[in-house]
Write a protein that holds these residues in place. Structure first.
Motif, PDB file in Angstrom:
ATOM      1  N   GLU A 107      -9.387  20.294  -0.375  1.00 27.10           N
ATOM      2  CA  GLU A 107      -9.775  18.882  -0.330  1.00 27.10           C
ATOM      3  C   GLU A 107      -8.998  18.243   0.847  1.00 27.10           C
ATOM      4  N   THR A 108      -9.734  17.404   1.588  1.00 32.65           N
ATOM      5  CA  THR A 108      -9.027  16.369   2.448  1.00 32.65           C
ATOM      6  C   THR A 108      -9.425  15.056   2.382  1.00 32.65           C
ATOM      7  N   PHE A 109      -8.755  14.003   2.010  1.00 34.42           N
ATOM      8  CA  PHE A 109      -9.094  12.739   1.783  1.00 34.42           C
ATOM      9  C   PHE A 109      -8.794  12.015   3.202  1.00 34.42           C
ATOM     10  N   ARG A 110      -9.649  11.079   3.602  1.00 34.97           N
ATOM     11  CA  ARG A 110      -9.298  10.299   4.774  1.00 34.97           C
ATOM     12  C   ARG A 110      -8.340   9.040   4.266  1.00 34.97           C
ATOM     13  N   GLY A 111      -7.194   8.934   5.251  1.00 36.99           N
ATOM     14  CA  GLY A 111      -6.364   7.949   5.033  1.00 36.99           C
ATOM     15  C   GLY A 111      -6.753   6.385   5.490  1.00 36.99           C
ATOM     16  N   ALA A 112      -5.811   5.440   5.385  1.00 34.42           N
ATOM     17  CA  ALA A 112      -6.326   4.025   6.002  1.00 34.42           C
ATOM     18  C   ALA A 112      -6.119   3.789   7.503  1.00 34.42           C
ATOM     19  N   GLY A 113      -5.263   4.930   8.023  1.00 34.61           N
ATOM     20  CA  GLY A 113      -5.220   4.757   9.682  1.00 34.61           C
ATOM     21  C   GLY A 113      -4.329   3.650   9.921  1.00 34.61           C
ATOM     22  N   GLY A 114      -4.214   3.045  11.045  1.00 30.93           N
ATOM     23  CA  GLY A 114      -3.299   2.075  11.649  1.00 30.93           C
ATOM     24  C   GLY A 114      -1.981   2.595  11.680  1.00 30.93           C
ATOM     25  N   LEU A 115      -1.101   1.599  11.702  1.00 36.20           N
ATOM     26  CA  LEU A 115       0.491   1.696  12.012  1.00 36.20           C
ATOM     27  C   LEU A 115       1.221   1.620  10.460  1.00 36.20           C
ATOM     28  N   PRO A 116       2.323   2.386  10.328  1.00 36.86           N
ATOM     29  CA  PRO A 116       3.135   2.283   9.244  1.00 36.86           C
ATOM     30  C   PRO A 116       3.690   0.597   9.197  1.00 36.86           C
ATOM     31  N   VAL A 117       3.474  -0.094   7.974  1.00 44.45           N
ATOM     32  CA  VAL A 117       3.808  -1.339   7.691  1.00 44.45           C
ATOM     33  C   VAL A 117       5.498  -1.494   8.260  1.00 44.45           C
ATOM     34  N   GLY A 118       5.741  -2.669   9.020  1.00 37.04           N
ATOM     35  CA  GLY A 118       7.290  -2.615   9.388  1.00 37.04           C
ATOM     36  C   GLY A 118       7.400  -2.011  10.768  1.00 37.04           C
ATOM     37  N   SER A 119       6.668  -1.057  11.323  1.00 36.67           N
ATOM     38  CA  SER A 119       7.036  -0.638  12.569  1.00 36.67           C
ATOM     39  C   SER A 119       6.496  -1.517  13.964  1.00 36.67           C
ATOM     40  N   SER A 120       6.026  -2.805  13.537  1.00 38.57           N
ATOM     41  CA  SER A 120       5.767  -3.600  14.936  1.00 38.57           C
ATOM     42  C   SER A 120       6.529  -4.867  14.570  1.00 38.57           C
ATOM     43  N   GLY A 121       7.669  -4.700  13.609  1.00 39.89           N
ATOM     44  CA  GLY A 121       8.350  -5.990  13.418  1.00 39.89           C
ATOM     45  C   GLY A 121       7.740  -6.795  12.108  1.00 39.89           C
ATOM     46  N   LYS A 122       8.487  -8.096  11.996  1.00 38.05           N
ATOM     47  CA  LYS A 122       8.363  -8.684  10.752  1.00 38.05           C
ATOM     48  C   LYS A 122       7.465 -10.183  11.450  1.00 38.05           C
ATOM     49  N   GLY A 123       6.659 -10.420  10.450  1.00 31.94           N
ATOM     50  CA  GLY A 123       5.848 -11.828  10.686  1.00 31.94           C
ATOM     51  C   GLY A 123       5.788 -12.615   9.257  1.00 31.94           C
TER      52      GLY A 123
END
Length: 404
Positions: free
Chosen positions: A164-180
């Motif tokens: 079984e293979t499930f699709r993930g959400a993609g994108g970037l790990p939260v926090g890898s682009s800095g804080k807002g």
């Protein structure tokens, strides 16, 4: 057989080269936070993939949580078995017997990362395929789009089998682009803006303005519940409650009605920016959508923005309401957002707010107030709470509390 773990494959991280391990470590921490509702699950990560060791946890529930975590390309529940040809043959036979239904097709996809193993990938496919035919004589092999694709990977420490293979959400790990700093009201738009910022790797802290007794404890809980919904995409979020009563009363007493919303938003922007500075944030994020309400015209945005030089990100600015609602429903914030609790932006909202406010007029009205003192007192009075993911039991308990 029971799954021993879930093997997690990374998404955009493959493009990060020298920074790869920084992104991977951030993702590992986020996965650990999101899966903290399953105490027995342990998470590790290396350059190739991450592993969530189930230790008896229900893999279907863990999989549902993993589907939401940004930075994951896909993942597979796997069986971990001994690196022995005979053990592997027995394992694929058992798995196929449990999985196979009349008329299904299959294939074996072998991969040998450990090149000391006695069979290469082609030999592995043939040997294990023969074992399946022996266990299920009528099964048919099909190389393209089979019903069951048994993936067998030989690694240094063990062999892993999955189908079984499930699709993930993609994108970037939260926090890898800095804080807002996310300006979080109780409405529909700002949680969606927070979700979209999380998707691009921004670690958000939720700034919520409370004006008791004009706003109720229910309004505060609503904002915290919205924040908790966002934790499933990347882990714990700091919730910052700002006391705003004094400022709203001051604005109402000393400014014309048409400018109440403009001045309120200017104060909110100043305070959020001051909190950002203290807490080392890089940007301000809000849920403004162009033309949706009177305070969200270009003229109004310009006048409100004039109080800061910090970048203000508006992820939903070009979306119409239906597009925003679609996302809110998909991320499960919509039903909370429409709960009937008023927030700071609505309690003193004028009947006819200024749609093209002028900066010079706003500055003139603010001269009647101790702007610096009001901002500093609000910042000094903030209360910070760490919001963590919620278990299914907690959600049921909250629902019962709300009904009572």
């Amino acid at each position: 057989m029971q799954y021993s773990e879930i093997m997690i494959r990374y998404g955009e991280l493959s493009t990060k080269h020298k920074n790869r391990m920084r992104f991977i470590n951030k993702l590992r921490n986020n996965i650990s936070d999101v899966l903290s509702i399953y105490p027995q699950v342990k998470v590790t990560a290396d350059r190739d993939r991450a592993h969530a060791y189930l230790n008896g946890a229900d893999y279907t529930a863990v999989a549902e949580s993993l589907k939401q975590v940004f930075g994951i390309q896909n993942f597979s529940p796997v069986y971990k078995v001994e690196k022995s040809v005979e053990v592997l043959k027995s394992a694929v036979q058992e798995i196929m017997k449990e999985t196979y239904k009349e008329g299904m097709t299959f294939k074996i996809t072998g991969k040998r990362s450990d090149h000391t193993f006695e069979l290469d990938s082609r030999e592995l496919n043939q040997t294990l395929g023969s074992a399946v035919f022996k266990a299920i004589p009528n099964v048919k092999a099909q190389m393209k789009n089979p019903d069951i694709n048994l993936q067998v990977e030989i690694r240094e420490e063990a062999a892993y089998i999955s189908y079984e293979t499930f699709r993930g959400a993609g994108g970037l790990p939260v926090g890898s682009s800095g804080k807002g700093m996310l300006m979080l009201s109780g409405g529909i738009d700002s949680p969606v803006a927070g979700y979209l910022a999380l998707k691009r790797g921004v670690d958000i802290e939720a700034v919520h303005f409370a004006s008791p007794p004009y706003t109720s404890p229910g309004a505060l809980k609503k904002a915290q519940d919205l924040t908790r919904k966002l934790t499933k995409f990347g882990g714990n979020i700091q919730f910052i409650e700002v006391p705003f009563t004094e400022i709203q009363e001051e604005i109402k007493a000393k400014a014309p009605e048409a400018y109440l919303m403009t001045l309120t938003r200017r104060f909110m922007m100043r305070i959020t920016d001051r909190i950002r500075e203290v807490r080392n944030g890089l940007v301000i994020i809000n849920g403004e959508s162009l033309g949706q309400v009177a305070s969200q015209t270009l003229e109004s945005m310009q006048t409100i923005n004039a109080v800061t030089s910090t970048p203000v990100i508006r992820p939903v600015v070009t979306m119409d309401k239906l597009e925003i609602i679609d996302i809110a429903q998909a991320i499960d914030t919509f039903d909370i957002s429409i709960q009937p609790f008023e927030d700071c932006c609505t309690i003193f909202a004028p009947d006819r707010p200024k749609t093209n406010p002028k900066i010079k007029n706003a500055e003139q009205y603010e001269k009647r107030m101790d702007v610096k003192g009001l901002v500093e007192r609000a910042v000094a009075g903030i209360m910070i709470t760490e919001i963590t993911p919620q278990t299914e039991k907690d959600e049921v308990d909250d629902l019962i509390d709300n009904l009572l």
